[in-house]
Design a protein around this motif. Structure first.
Motif, PDB file in Angstrom:
ATOM      1  N   LEU A  52       0.828  -1.198   0.000  1.00 49.13           N
ATOM      2  CA  LEU A  52       0.000   0.000   0.000  1.00 49.13           C
ATOM      3  C   LEU A  52       0.868   1.255   0.000  1.00 49.13           C
ATOM      4  O   LEU A  52       0.592   2.223  -0.717  1.00 49.13           O
ATOM      5  CB  LEU A  52      -0.875  -0.048   1.242  1.00 49.13           C
ATOM      6  CG  LEU A  52      -2.089   0.851   1.309  1.00 49.13           C
ATOM      7  CD1 LEU A  52      -2.984   0.584   0.140  1.00 49.13           C
ATOM      8  CD2 LEU A  52      -2.823   0.573   2.601  1.00 49.13           C
TER       9      LEU A  52
ATOM     10  N   VAL B  80      -9.218   5.420  -0.521  1.00 45.65           N
ATOM     11  CA  VAL B  80      -9.193   3.982  -0.764  1.00 45.65           C
ATOM     12  C   VAL B  80      -8.063   3.332   0.032  1.00 45.65           C
ATOM     13  O   VAL B  80      -8.229   2.250   0.601  1.00 45.65           O
ATOM     14  CB  VAL B  80      -9.049   3.694  -2.267  1.00 45.65           C
ATOM     15  CG1 VAL B  80      -8.887   2.221  -2.513  1.00 45.65           C
ATOM     16  CG2 VAL B  80     -10.262   4.205  -2.997  1.00 45.65           C
ATOM     17  N   GLY B  81      -6.918   4.016   0.091  1.00 46.25           N
ATOM     18  CA  GLY B  81      -5.785   3.462   0.844  1.00 46.25           C
ATOM     19  C   GLY B  81      -6.152   3.263   2.301  1.00 46.25           C
ATOM     20  O   GLY B  81      -5.886   2.196   2.884  1.00 46.25           O
ATOM     21  N   TYR B  82      -6.797   4.267   2.893  1.00 48.07           N
ATOM     22  CA  TYR B  82      -7.194   4.118   4.291  1.00 48.07           C
ATOM     23  C   TYR B  82      -8.222   2.998   4.428  1.00 48.07           C
ATOM     24  O   TYR B  82      -8.147   2.185   5.361  1.00 48.07           O
ATOM     25  CB  TYR B  82      -7.764   5.431   4.825  1.00 48.07           C
ATOM     26  CG  TYR B  82      -8.308   5.305   6.213  1.00 48.07           C
ATOM     27  CD1 TYR B  82      -7.436   5.240   7.303  1.00 48.07           C
ATOM     28  CD2 TYR B  82      -9.670   5.215   6.451  1.00 48.07           C
ATOM     29  CE1 TYR B  82      -7.923   5.102   8.593  1.00 48.07           C
ATOM     30  CE2 TYR B  82     -10.161   5.074   7.733  1.00 48.07           C
ATOM     31  CZ  TYR B  82      -9.290   5.019   8.790  1.00 48.07           C
ATOM     32  OH  TYR B  82      -9.780   4.867  10.056  1.00 48.07           O
ATOM     33  N   ALA B  83      -9.177   2.929   3.476  1.00 44.59           N
ATOM     34  CA  ALA B  83     -10.208   1.891   3.563  1.00 44.59           C
ATOM     35  C   ALA B  83      -9.582   0.501   3.508  1.00 44.59           C
ATOM     36  O   ALA B  83      -9.969  -0.395   4.259  1.00 44.59           O
ATOM     37  CB  ALA B  83     -11.226   2.070   2.438  1.00 44.59           C
ATOM     38  N   ILE B  84      -8.583   0.341   2.632  1.00 41.54           N
ATOM     39  CA  ILE B  84      -7.924  -0.972   2.537  1.00 41.54           C
ATOM     40  C   ILE B  84      -7.210  -1.302   3.840  1.00 41.54           C
ATOM     41  O   ILE B  84      -7.362  -2.391   4.405  1.00 41.54           O
ATOM     42  CB  ILE B  84      -6.915  -0.983   1.370  1.00 41.54           C
ATOM     43  CG1 ILE B  84      -7.637  -0.829   0.040  1.00 41.54           C
ATOM     44  CG2 ILE B  84      -6.105  -2.268   1.383  1.00 41.54           C
ATOM     45  CD1 ILE B  84      -6.701  -0.724  -1.132  1.00 41.54           C
ATOM     46  N   ALA B  85      -6.425  -0.339   4.344  1.00 39.12           N
ATOM     47  CA  ALA B  85      -5.658  -0.593   5.563  1.00 39.12           C
ATOM     48  C   ALA B  85      -6.598  -0.875   6.735  1.00 39.12           C
ATOM     49  O   ALA B  85      -6.384  -1.794   7.528  1.00 39.12           O
ATOM     50  CB  ALA B  85      -4.771   0.611   5.867  1.00 39.12           C
ATOM     51  N   ARG B  86      -7.691  -0.119   6.789  1.00 43.30           N
ATOM     52  CA  ARG B  86      -8.650  -0.267   7.878  1.00 43.30           C
ATOM     53  C   ARG B  86      -9.265  -1.661   7.854  1.00 43.30           C
ATOM     54  O   ARG B  86      -9.422  -2.317   8.886  1.00 43.30           O
ATOM     55  CB  ARG B  86      -9.725   0.800   7.688  1.00 43.30           C
ATOM     56  CG  ARG B  86     -10.854   0.790   8.653  1.00 43.30           C
ATOM     57  CD  ARG B  86     -10.413   1.392   9.962  1.00 43.30           C
ATOM     58  NE  ARG B  86     -11.477   1.348  10.957  1.00 43.30           N
ATOM     59  CZ  ARG B  86     -11.825   0.253  11.612  1.00 43.30           C
ATOM     60  NH1 ARG B  86     -11.199  -0.885  11.393  1.00 43.30           N
ATOM     61  NH2 ARG B  86     -12.796   0.301  12.506  1.00 43.30           N
ATOM     62  N   ARG B  87      -9.588  -2.117   6.632  1.00 43.29           N
ATOM     63  CA  ARG B  87     -10.197  -3.432   6.493  1.00 43.29           C
ATOM     64  C   ARG B  87      -9.213  -4.539   6.808  1.00 43.29           C
ATOM     65  O   ARG B  87      -9.559  -5.525   7.465  1.00 43.29           O
ATOM     66  CB  ARG B  87     -10.699  -3.610   5.063  1.00 43.29           C
ATOM     67  CG  ARG B  87     -12.078  -3.115   4.893  1.00 43.29           C
ATOM     68  CD  ARG B  87     -12.931  -3.765   5.897  1.00 43.29           C
ATOM     69  NE  ARG B  87     -14.322  -3.613   5.511  1.00 43.29           N
ATOM     70  CZ  ARG B  87     -15.317  -4.165   6.161  1.00 43.29           C
ATOM     71  NH1 ARG B  87     -15.081  -4.881   7.225  1.00 43.29           N
ATOM     72  NH2 ARG B  87     -16.541  -4.005   5.768  1.00 43.29           N
ATOM     73  N   ALA B  88      -7.980  -4.353   6.316  1.00 45.51           N
ATOM     74  CA  ALA B  88      -6.962  -5.372   6.580  1.00 45.51           C
ATOM     75  C   ALA B  88      -6.767  -5.498   8.085  1.00 45.51           C
ATOM     76  O   ALA B  88      -6.662  -6.606   8.630  1.00 45.51           O
ATOM     77  CB  ALA B  88      -5.661  -4.989   5.893  1.00 45.51           C
TER      78      ALA B  88
END
Lengths: 104, 157, 90, 222, 98, 106
Positions: free
Chosen positions: A37, A82-90
Motif C-alpha cells: 500500500l 481507498v488506501g485508508y479503507a484498505i488498511a482499515r479493512r486489513a
C-alpha cells in the motif's frame, strides 16, 4: 513552444515513468499488504503528478493546464480514501503486518 | 453563512471555468451548475466556524508537495535497492487535532507522507503503519498536525 | 514497430487476458476484480479508437456503477454463503 | 464432450469471424460524409450528439423506455430477502463519509459540465447521467443515503419518467409536422438542450435506482 | 508534443499489466483491492498521455471523470464485498490470511 | 494493419470467449460477466470496423454509446434475478437450480 519548456516537460514525463516503475517494483517485491500500500499510494501518485505537470507545461491555454492539474488532487483524494479503507479493512480482518524478525 | 455561500460559490465557479476551458458561452448553464453544487455542498458539509487564510492554504500545499515528493523518493529507493531496508511497525499516535474535517484531513494526508499509512482511527488514537521503525514518524505527524491546525484557523493544539 | 502499434497490441492482449482470466479463474472475487479491470482497459481501447464519447461512458459506468453493482452482489453472495437453507430471514 | 464441442464451436466461430473481418471490403455506404453534410441543421456541433438526438433520435427515445423497463423489472423482482437489520451493515466510516461529502458536489459539477459539453464535443446526457448516478452510489456506500426499499413515491416517479415524457412530448409535438422527431433546424439546438437536460435527470435517477434498489445497505440518516 | 507521450504511455501500460497481475493474484483479498488504487493513478496517467499523443483534449475529460470516480470501486470493495467474520466458502479465498 | 482492424479482431475473439463462457459457465454471476464480455466484444467489432479508415464515423459510436448504457441496465436486471433466485433456492448454479428436486445440494 520554446525548447527549454520541451526539455522540462520531457524530463518530468521521464521522472513520472520512473516513479510508476518504482511503485510497480515495490508492489511486486514488498512482503505484505500494508507495505505494498505504501508503494502504490506514494510512488504511483507522485508519478501521476510528474506526468500531469509535464503535460500541463505543453498545454496551450491556462485553463487547459489547470484542468490537467485539477486531475491530480482528485486522484490523490481517491488514493487517500481507498488506501485508508484498505488498511482499515486489513486491520479489522486481523491481517498482521509483516515484521523483520518474523520472517527470519 | 453568507460568507460560506459566497466562498464556495466562487470556488465552484472557478472550477467551472477550468472545466469549460475558459469558454464564456458556458456561463448560463454554469450558473445553474454552481448553484446546484453550492446547495449540495451546504447540505453535505454544513458551514463551520473558523477562519480561512490563503497563506495557510499555500503553506499546507507546499508542505504537502514537499513531503509527498520525499515519500515517493523514499519508497522508490526502498523498492529499487537490492536489499529493501524494510522494518515495518505499528505506531499508536495520539491525535491532538479536533474531530471532524481536521482529523480526517490528517488521516488522509498521512497516507501520502513519507513512511506512514493510517490504519485505524478510534476517537483520538490513530494507529499508523510505519514503513521503517527507525524513521521519526511521530515527529513528522506532529509537524503535519501543526500545518493542518493553521489551515483550520487554530493555534497548534 | 512504432510505440503506437506496440501500445495497441499490448492493450488488445491485456483485454483478452483479463477477459479470459475473469471467466476462467476459480475464485469469484478475483473474477470480479478482473472484470472491473477489463472495463478500465476497454475505456483505454475506446480512447485509442478515437471514440472519447464511449470512453467517457465506459469510464463513468464501469468505475461508478457496474463495479459497485457487482461488488454489492458479491457481498450478498458471501453473506448468505454460511446459511444454506433458503428462506431464513431472521 | 459437450464442453469440448462448445470450445471447438467458439474457436471455429472466432476464426470465421476474424477471417470475415480481414476479408471485409470497405463499407459501400460511407456515413461520415452524410452526417457531416447535415451537421449545420442538427442544432449541435458534435456529430455523435447529432446522431444520438437528432438523426436517430427515435432510437434514443426507445432506449430510454428500455432503461425504464429494466428499472421496473428490478422493482418487480424485488430484493432478495428482507434485510437483517444492523447485523452485517457497516459502521459509518468517517474517512469514506468525508470523501463522499467532498466528492459528491464535484461529481455534480462534472456531470453538468459533461451535459453542457455534449453540444459541441464529447459528452452528453448519458455520460452526465452516469456521473450523477455514481455520486448517488458513493453516497449510499458512505451511508449518507439509504437504499430504496419500497416503491418510489410520486415525486421520484415524475423524476424517473420525466426524461421520457419530455422526449415523447416533443416528439409528439413535432409529429404534427409529418415525421417523427424532425427538428426544425432553427430551434433544434434549444429542443435538444431541453431533452438532454430532462434525460440527464431521469437517466441519472434510473441508473442510481438500479443500484439503490439492489443495495444491501438500508443505511440511516447522517 | 515532445514525442515522448506514447512511449511513456506504453511503459505505463506495461506497468499496469505487471501490477494488475499482482493485484489480481495477490495472496489476500486486500491485495486485490489494490487494483482499485491502480486505476486511480495508472489509468488516469495513461489517459492523460493519450490525450496529448493525438487523442484530443476530450480525453482529459475522461481522465478527470476516471479520477473522480476511481474511489467508488475501492470503497465498494472495502465496504461491501469484503466482510469480516464470514466463513470462507467454496470458490472464495477471502478468509483472513496472516 | 490499422488499429481499428486490430481492435475489431480482438473484439471478435472477446465475443467468442464471452459466448463460450455463457454456454459453459453455470455460476450465475460468472454467466453475467461472460454476457458482458460478449457485449463488449460486439461493441469493439462495431466501432473498430468503422474506424478502419482515417475518418471518424459517429454513427456506430452513438449506437455503441446507447448499447453500453443498456448493457448496464441489463446487468442490473440480471443481478436482481440472480440474487432472487439464489435467495429462493439457496444455490448459485443455474443448472442445479433448474434441475428437479433432490439434486440441488449445492
Amino acid at each position: 513552444m520554446p525548447p527549454w519548456l520541451e526539455y522540462a516537460s520531457g524530463t518530468l514525463l521521464v521522472a513520472g515513468a520512473f516513479f510508476y516503475f518504482a511503485g510497480t517494483v515495490g508492489l511486486l517485491r514488498f512482503p505484505d499488504v500494508y507495505t505494498r500500500l505504501h508503494a502504490l499510494a506514494k510512488a504511483d501518485n507522485l508519478g501521476l503528478g510528474c506526468v500531469l505537470a509535464g503535460l500541463a507545461l505543453q498545454a496551450e491555454t491556462l485553463a487547459a493546464a489547470l484542468k490537467l492539474l485539477l486531475v491530480w488532487p482528485l486522484a490523490l483524494a481517491a488514493s487517500a480514501g481507498v488506501g485508508y479503507a484498505i488498511a482499515r479493512r486489513a486491520d479489522a480482518l486481523g491481517i498482521a503486518p509483516w515484521t523483520r524478525d518474523k520472517s527470519k | 453563512m453568507l460568507n460560506t455561500v459566497l466562498r464556495r460559490g466562487a470556488g465552484f465557479a472557478f472550477l467551472w471555468w477550468v472545466l469549460a476551458e475558459g469558454s464564456t458561452v458556458a456561463w448560463g448553464l454554469g450558473a445553474v451548475a454552481v448553484a446546484a453544487c453550492v446547495a449540495a455542498s451546504l447540505r453535505l458539509l454544513p458551514p463551520r466556524q473558523g477562519t480561512f487564510s490563503l497563506a495557510a492554504l499555500i503553506a499546507f500545499v507546499a508542505f504537502f508537495l514537499w513531503q509527498s515528493m520525499r515519500g515517493g523518493l523514499q519508497v522508490a529507493a526502498m523498492a529499487l535497492s537490492p536489499r529493501p531496508g524494510l522494518s515495518p511497525c505499528m505506531l499508536d499516535y495520539p491525535v491532538a487535532l479536533p474531530p471532524g474535517p481536521p482529523r480526517l484531513l490528517l488521516v488522509a494526508s498521512l497516507g501520502l507522507m513519507p513512511g506512514t499509512v493510517g490504519v485505524r482511527l478510534d476517537d483520538d488514537r490513530l494507529r499508523l503503519h510505519v514503513l521503517d521503525a527507525r524513521l521519526p514518524a511521530a515527529a513528522e505527524a506532529k509537524a503535519l498536525e501543526a500545518v493542518i491546525a493553521r489551515l483550520f484557523g487554530r493555534r497548534t493544539a | 514497430m512504432s510505440a503506437a502499434t506496440a501500445f495497441d497490441l499490448l492493450l488488445a492482449a491485456l483485454l483478452l487476458w483479463s477477459a479470459w482470466r475473469a471467466l476462467a479463474t476459480p475464485r469469484l472475487d478475483r473474477a470480479i476484480v478482473l472484470f472491473i479491470a477489463f472495463g478500465l482497459l476497454m475505456a483505454l481501447a475506446w480512447a485509442r479508437l478515437a471514440a472519447p464519447d464511449i470512453a467517457l461512458a465506459e469510464a463513468a459506468i464501469g468505475a461508478g456503477i457496474t463495479g459497485a453493482l457487482l461488488l454489492d452482489a458479491l457481498g450478498a453472495w458471501k453473506r448468505r454463503a454460511g446459511k444454506d437453507k433458503p428462506g431464513s430471514p431472521s | 464432450m459437450r464442453r469440448a464441442a462448445i470450445v471447438l464451436g467458439a474457436l471455429a466461430f472466432a476464426g470465421a469471424l476474424a477471417s470475415a473481418l480481414l476479408a471485409l471490403p470497405p463499407a459501400p455506404v460511407s456515413l461520415p460524409p452524410a452526417v457531416a453534410a447535415k451537421m449545420d441543421v442538427s442544432g449541435v456541433s458534435h456529430p455523435v450528439t447529432a446522431v444520438l438526438l437528432n438523426f436517430r433520435g427515435y432510437d434514443t427515445l426507445l432506449e430510454v423506455a428500455v432503461l425504464l423497463l429494466a428499472l421496473l423489472g428490478v422493482l418487480a423482482i424485488g430484493r432478495e430477502d428482507r434485510i437483517v437489520r444492523g447485523r452485517h451493515v457497516e459502521r459509518i466510516e468517517p474517512v469514506v463519509a468525508m470523501l463522499a461529502r467532498l466528492g459528491v458536489p464535484l461529481m455534480l459539477l462534472v456531470g453538468i459540465y459533461l451535459l453542457w459539453a455534449g453540444a459541441h464535443r464529447p459528452g452528453g446526457a448519458f455520460q452526465a447521467a452516469a456521473v450523477i448516478a455514481a455520486a448517488a452510489v458513493l453516497l449510499n456506500l458512505a451511508r449518507l443515503t439509504p437504499a430504496w426499499t419500497q416503491a418510489p413515491g410520486v415525486r421520484l416517479r415524475w423524476g424517473l419518467t420525466g426524461g421520457l415524457l419530455v422526449f415523447a412530448g416533443i416528439a409528439a409535438m413535432l409529429l404534427t409536422g409529418g415525421t417523427l422527431l424532425a427538428f426544425p433546424p432553427a430551434r433544434a439546438g434549444l429542443l435538444i438542450l431541453v431533452i438532454e437536460s430532462a434525460l440527464t435527470v431521469s437517466l441519472g435517477l434510473i441508473l442510481a435506482g438500479l443500484f439503490l434498489f439492489l443495495s444491501e445497505d438500508r443505511g440511516g440518516r447522517p | 508534443m515532445t514525442g515522448l507521450e506514447l512511449p511513456v504511455a506504453l511503459f505505463l501500460l506495461a506497468n499496469l499489466a505487471a501490477a494488475l497481475l499482482r493485484a489480481a493474484r495477490g495472496p489476500t483479498a486486500a491485495d486485490r483491492m489494490l487494483a482499485a488504487l491502480l486505476f486511480g493513478s495508472t489509468g488516469v496517467g495513461v489517459l492523460a498521455l493519450l490525450a496529448h499523443a493525438g487523442g484530443g483534449t476530450p480525453l482529459i475529460d475522461v481522465a478527470l471523470t476516471l479520477a473522480l470516480l476511481a474511489a467508488i470501486t475501492g470503497v465498494a470493495f472495502a465496504r461491501r464485498a469484503w466482510r469480516a467474520g464470514q466463513p470462507p466458502t467454496k470458490g472464495d479465498d477471502d478468509a483472513p490470511v496472516a | 494493419m490499422s488499429n481499428g482492424l486490430l481492435f475489431a479482431l480482438a473484439g471478435a475473439l472477446l465475443f467468442a470467449l464471452g459466448a463460450g463462457g455463457v454456454l459453459l459457465l453455470t455460476h450465475l454471476l460468472r454467466r453475467i460477466l461472460a454476457f458482458n464480455i460478449m457485449g463488449s466484444g460486439a461493441f469493439l467489432v462495431l466501432v473498430g470496423l468503422a474506424q478502419r479508415g482515417s475518418v471518424v464515423d459517429p454513427v456506430p459510436q452513438a449506437m455503441v454509446l446507447t448499447g453500453i448504457v443498456v448493457a448496464v441496465a441489463a446487468t442490473a436486471l440480471a443481478l436482481a434475478l440472480a440474487r432472487r433466485l439464489r435467495a429462493l433456492t439457496g444455490c448459485d448454479d443455474l443448472d442445479v437450480a433448474t434441475e428437479p428436486k433432490g439434486k440441488s445440494d449445492a
